[in-house]
Design a protein around this motif. Structure first.
Motif, PDB file in Angstrom:
ATOM      1  N   THR A  22      -4.314  -3.351  -5.975  1.00  0.00           N
ATOM      2  CA  THR A  22      -3.517  -2.144  -5.757  1.00  0.00           C
ATOM      3  C   THR A  22      -3.381  -1.323  -7.032  1.00  0.00           C
ATOM      4  OG1 THR A  22      -2.250  -3.550  -4.298  1.00  0.00           O
ATOM      5  CG2 THR A  22      -1.465  -1.342  -4.597  1.00  0.00           C
ATOM      6  N   THR A  23      -3.279  -2.006  -8.190  1.00  0.00           N
ATOM      7  CA  THR A  23      -3.076  -1.261  -9.428  1.00  0.00           C
ATOM      8  C   THR A  23      -4.276  -0.364  -9.733  1.00  0.00           C
ATOM      9  OG1 THR A  23      -1.809  -3.151 -10.204  1.00  0.00           O
ATOM     10  CG2 THR A  23      -2.372  -1.502 -11.821  1.00  0.00           C
ATOM     11  N   LEU A  24      -5.495  -0.907  -9.581  1.00  0.00           N
ATOM     12  CA  LEU A  24      -6.676  -0.072  -9.840  1.00  0.00           C
ATOM     13  C   LEU A  24      -6.746   1.092  -8.842  1.00  0.00           C
ATOM     14  CD1 LEU A  24      -9.306   0.263 -11.515  1.00  0.00           C
ATOM     15  CD2 LEU A  24     -10.463  -0.734  -9.582  1.00  0.00           C
ATOM     16  N   LEU A  25      -6.499   0.784  -7.558  1.00  0.00           N
ATOM     17  CA  LEU A  25      -6.619   1.839  -6.556  1.00  0.00           C
ATOM     18  C   LEU A  25      -5.516   2.887  -6.720  1.00  0.00           C
ATOM     19  CD1 LEU A  25      -7.749  -0.169  -3.438  1.00  0.00           C
ATOM     20  CD2 LEU A  25      -9.099   1.139  -5.024  1.00  0.00           C
ATOM     21  N   ALA A  26      -4.335   2.445  -7.216  1.00  0.00           N
ATOM     22  CA  ALA A  26      -3.267   3.421  -7.466  1.00  0.00           C
ATOM     23  C   ALA A  26      -3.687   4.382  -8.557  1.00  0.00           C
ATOM     24  CB  ALA A  26      -1.983   2.700  -7.856  1.00  0.00           C
ATOM     25  N   ALA A  27      -4.394   3.844  -9.593  1.00  0.00           N
ATOM     26  CA  ALA A  27      -4.900   4.734 -10.640  1.00  0.00           C
ATOM     27  C   ALA A  27      -5.928   5.699 -10.066  1.00  0.00           C
ATOM     28  CB  ALA A  27      -5.514   3.914 -11.768  1.00  0.00           C
ATOM     29  N   ILE A  28      -6.730   5.214  -9.106  1.00  0.00           N
ATOM     30  CA  ILE A  28      -7.737   6.081  -8.487  1.00  0.00           C
ATOM     31  C   ILE A  28      -7.071   7.209  -7.709  1.00  0.00           C
ATOM     32  CG2 ILE A  28      -9.417   6.153  -6.604  1.00  0.00           C
ATOM     33  CD1 ILE A  28     -10.623   3.642  -7.623  1.00  0.00           C
ATOM     34  N   ILE A  29      -6.072   6.867  -6.880  1.00  0.00           N
ATOM     35  CA  ILE A  29      -5.502   7.931  -6.036  1.00  0.00           C
ATOM     36  C   ILE A  29      -4.677   8.908  -6.853  1.00  0.00           C
ATOM     37  CG2 ILE A  29      -5.503   6.699  -3.835  1.00  0.00           C
ATOM     38  CD1 ILE A  29      -2.377   6.612  -4.371  1.00  0.00           C
ATOM     39  N   ALA A  30      -4.163   8.464  -8.030  1.00  0.00           N
ATOM     40  CA  ALA A  30      -3.436   9.420  -8.879  1.00  0.00           C
ATOM     41  C   ALA A  30      -4.356  10.540  -9.326  1.00  0.00           C
ATOM     42  CB  ALA A  30      -2.851   8.692 -10.084  1.00  0.00           C
ATOM     43  N   SER A  76       0.826  -1.209   0.000  1.00  0.00           N
ATOM     44  CA  SER A  76       0.000   0.000   0.000  1.00  0.00           C
ATOM     45  C   SER A  76       0.860   1.258   0.000  1.00  0.00           C
ATOM     46  CB  SER A  76      -0.919   0.003   1.212  1.00  0.00           C
ATOM     47  OG  SER A  76      -0.190   0.285   2.362  1.00  0.00           O
ATOM     48  N   ILE A  77       2.105   1.150   0.462  1.00  0.00           N
ATOM     49  CA  ILE A  77       2.957   2.331   0.477  1.00  0.00           C
ATOM     50  C   ILE A  77       3.767   2.453  -0.802  1.00  0.00           C
ATOM     51  CG2 ILE A  77       5.044   3.233   1.568  1.00  0.00           C
ATOM     52  CD1 ILE A  77       3.689   2.462   4.239  1.00  0.00           C
ATOM     53  N   GLY A  78       4.308   1.317  -1.281  1.00  0.00           N
ATOM     54  CA  GLY A  78       5.222   1.370  -2.416  1.00  0.00           C
ATOM     55  C   GLY A  78       4.540   1.412  -3.768  1.00  0.00           C
ATOM     56  N   LEU A  79       3.418   0.680  -3.916  1.00  0.00           N
ATOM     57  CA  LEU A  79       2.855   0.527  -5.259  1.00  0.00           C
ATOM     58  C   LEU A  79       1.972   1.691  -5.656  1.00  0.00           C
ATOM     59  CD1 LEU A  79       2.015  -3.264  -5.255  1.00  0.00           C
ATOM     60  CD2 LEU A  79       4.141  -2.102  -5.712  1.00  0.00           C
ATOM     61  N   GLY A  80       1.634   2.559  -4.716  1.00  0.00           N
ATOM     62  CA  GLY A  80       0.806   3.701  -5.056  1.00  0.00           C
ATOM     63  C   GLY A  80       1.476   4.634  -6.046  1.00  0.00           C
ATOM     64  N   ARG A  81       2.802   4.523  -6.150  1.00  0.00           N
ATOM     65  CA  ARG A  81       3.539   5.461  -6.997  1.00  0.00           C
ATOM     66  C   ARG A  81       3.337   5.227  -8.480  1.00  0.00           C
ATOM     67  NH1 ARG A  81       6.658   9.119  -6.319  1.00  0.00           N
ATOM     68  NH2 ARG A  81       7.663   8.672  -8.294  1.00  0.00           N
ATOM     69  N   SER A  82       2.921   4.019  -8.872  1.00  0.00           N
ATOM     70  CA  SER A  82       2.981   3.664 -10.290  1.00  0.00           C
ATOM     71  C   SER A  82       2.233   4.658 -11.176  1.00  0.00           C
ATOM     72  CB  SER A  82       2.451   2.244 -10.501  1.00  0.00           C
ATOM     73  OG  SER A  82       1.242   2.065  -9.814  1.00  0.00           O
TER      74      SER A  82
END
Lengths: 250, 223
Positions: free
Chosen positions: B146-154, B66-72
């Motif tokens: 995580t990939t979908l949620l990372a796109a959301i938080i971007a 949750s900390i590292g993959l959010g950057r993608s």
């Protein structure tokens, strides 16, 4: 003309949002029926005799309130997910307002159900102990659903543009709806339940007397009706706020 | 074939950028190492039960994901390359490339985390195959969510610590299953027979999450 302000408001919505959104007439009819219905349910819940059940005694009357709150929350989850789906399908703002308000009111009923359940179990099965929280499957599931809605509200507050907020929070709402069904399968195998129908516990039909069902089923209908009244009222207020401030968040 | 070529191009781009800066990988590994050391120090010499060990291991993996993959996706937003990607590659290929990239990072986290944890806490691992399979399947499911949620938080204005808040409530069914399956792989566990149901649940969870993420990704990615 008492109807004048309402009809003018409605016509503004028609111009603004491309169609009548909430019928005030339907709302007033349903509200009056629900008020009458719930009064009867509450009177019957407290006044009708109930059979003597071990341990529960008169707390069994909580069945009329605690269980319908769960059902109402489930209904609200479905309503919210359905309108989130509509957001993605149409790109409209109105279903977003509906999805948000269904989630808000649903979360409120979920908290009520959680509290009534905790107090109920504390003063029956756990009387004399210090146990308040016992990882019952349904308790865990509803607390997770509340967490998901909490995250949904936080996500909404982190998005500024209304259109983007509608679309992206709808994605999260639908995405969470695909993972929660797993809880129904995973959690009951890990935790013991106090609820009827679980292993070792009598089924629901065995512990309920016909008299109790006479009140219980109308109570479910009444609570879901109550949900509809609060929910559609909040949708109308949110639309009014949107009209004045361009921000539908309540 | 074109679909694979597009996804491969996205993956290759991310891998090359990562090789240059090594930011995400180093941060992830340092996070795993420091949190594992914190656990080891705070536990001390006390014997930790097998159930507890697997729970701690998976919590560390979840937190580092949750900390590292959010950057993608945040990185694309920061470098201003979002529009370029949107124009050149269809959404599903971007998602596939990012998913594989996140999965690679997660597998590195799994290997390092498990190795250090096994040494520090004396994990009595009986069935390596089962543990590896659980980690692999669990990481696939975790990467999908995580990939979908990372796109959301971007897309969010305040990105900060939003990803853990969004991620953890969704992953509870996965966490319960992976902890039980990993427990079966340790000393005193039941091995494969005890873990088949959990493995099926994890695989199903991964399939459902990735399918839903692919279907929903376009709504997040394109304006």
């Amino acid at each position: 003309m008492p109807n004048e302000p309402y009809s003018s408001v409605d016509s503004t919505f028609i111009h603004l949002l491309g169609g009548p959104v909430v019928s005030l007439k339907r709302y007033l009819i349903v509200r009056n029926i629900v008020i009458f219905w719930m009064t009867c349910v509450i009177l019957a819940a407290f006044l009708l005799p109930i059979p003597k059940i071990n341990i529960l005694e008169h707390t069994a009357r909580n069945l009329y309130f605690h269980v319908p709150m769960w059902f109402t929350m489930m209904a609200a989850v479905f309503v919210s997910a359905w309108h989130s789906f509509q957001v993605l399908k149409t790109g409209d703002l109105v279903p977003d307002i509906r999805a948000l308000q269904a989630a808000r009111v649903g979360a409120f009923f979920g908290i009520l159900g959680l509290l009534t359940g905790i107090v109920w179990s504390k003063f029956t099965w756990y009387v004399g102990t210090d146990v308040w929280w016992n990882f019952d499957p349904r308790q865990s599931m509803v607390s997770l659903q509340l967490l998901i809605y909490g995250a949904y509200f936080v996500l909404r507050s982190a998005l500024d543009d209304p259109d983007k907020r509608a679309r992206i929070s709808a994605v999260y709402n639908l995405f969470s709806a695909t993972t929660t069904p797993f809880l129904l399968y995973v959690i009951p195998r890990q935790m013991e339940s106090l609820h009827p129908g679980a292993e070792g516990n009598p089924a629901f039909s065995e512990i309920t007397h016909p008299v109790m069902r006479l009140v219980f089923y109308p109570a479910i209908i009444g609570f879901i009706g109550l949900f509809w009244v609060v929910y559609s009222q909040r949708v109308r207020v949110a639309l009014l706020k949107y009209r004045v401030t361009r921000d539908p968040e309540l | 074939m074109n679909w694979f070529r597009g996804s491969w191009a996205v993956l290759q781009k991310d891998l090359r950028l990562e090789m240059r800066s090594r930011y995400a990988l180093n941060m992830l590994l340092m996070f795993v190492l420091s949190s594992l050391l914190l656990i080891a120090f705070s536990v001390g010499k006390e014997a930790v039960s097998e159930r507890m060990q697997t729970a701690l291991l998976w919590i560390v993996i979840l937190f580092s994901a949750s900390i590292g993959l959010g950057r993608s996706f945040v990185a694309e937003e920061e470098q201003g390359t979002v529009l370029l990607l949107q124009l050149n590659v269809p959404g599903s290929q971007v998602f596939a490339g990012k998913l594989i990239f996140n999965l690679i990072l997660l597998l590195a986290v799994d290997v390092v985390g498990l190795g250090v944890f096994a040494i520090l806490l004396n994990m009595p691992i009986e069935n390596w195959g089962l543990l590896a399979l659980t980690l692999l399947l669990g990481s696939v499911a975790l990467a999908g969510a995580t990939t979908l949620l990372a796109a959301i938080i971007a897309r969010a204005t305040n990105k900060g610590p939003l990803l853990p808040v969004l991620l953890f409530p969704l992953l509870v069914p996965l966490l319960l299953s992976v902890v039980r399956a990993s427990r079966s792989a340790l000393d005193g566990g039941l091995g494969f027979p005890g873990a088949t149901e959990d493995l099926q649940t994890i695989a199903l969870f991964a399939g459902v999450v990735i399918t839903a993420a692919v279907l929903l990704f376009d709504y997040v990615w394109t304006d």
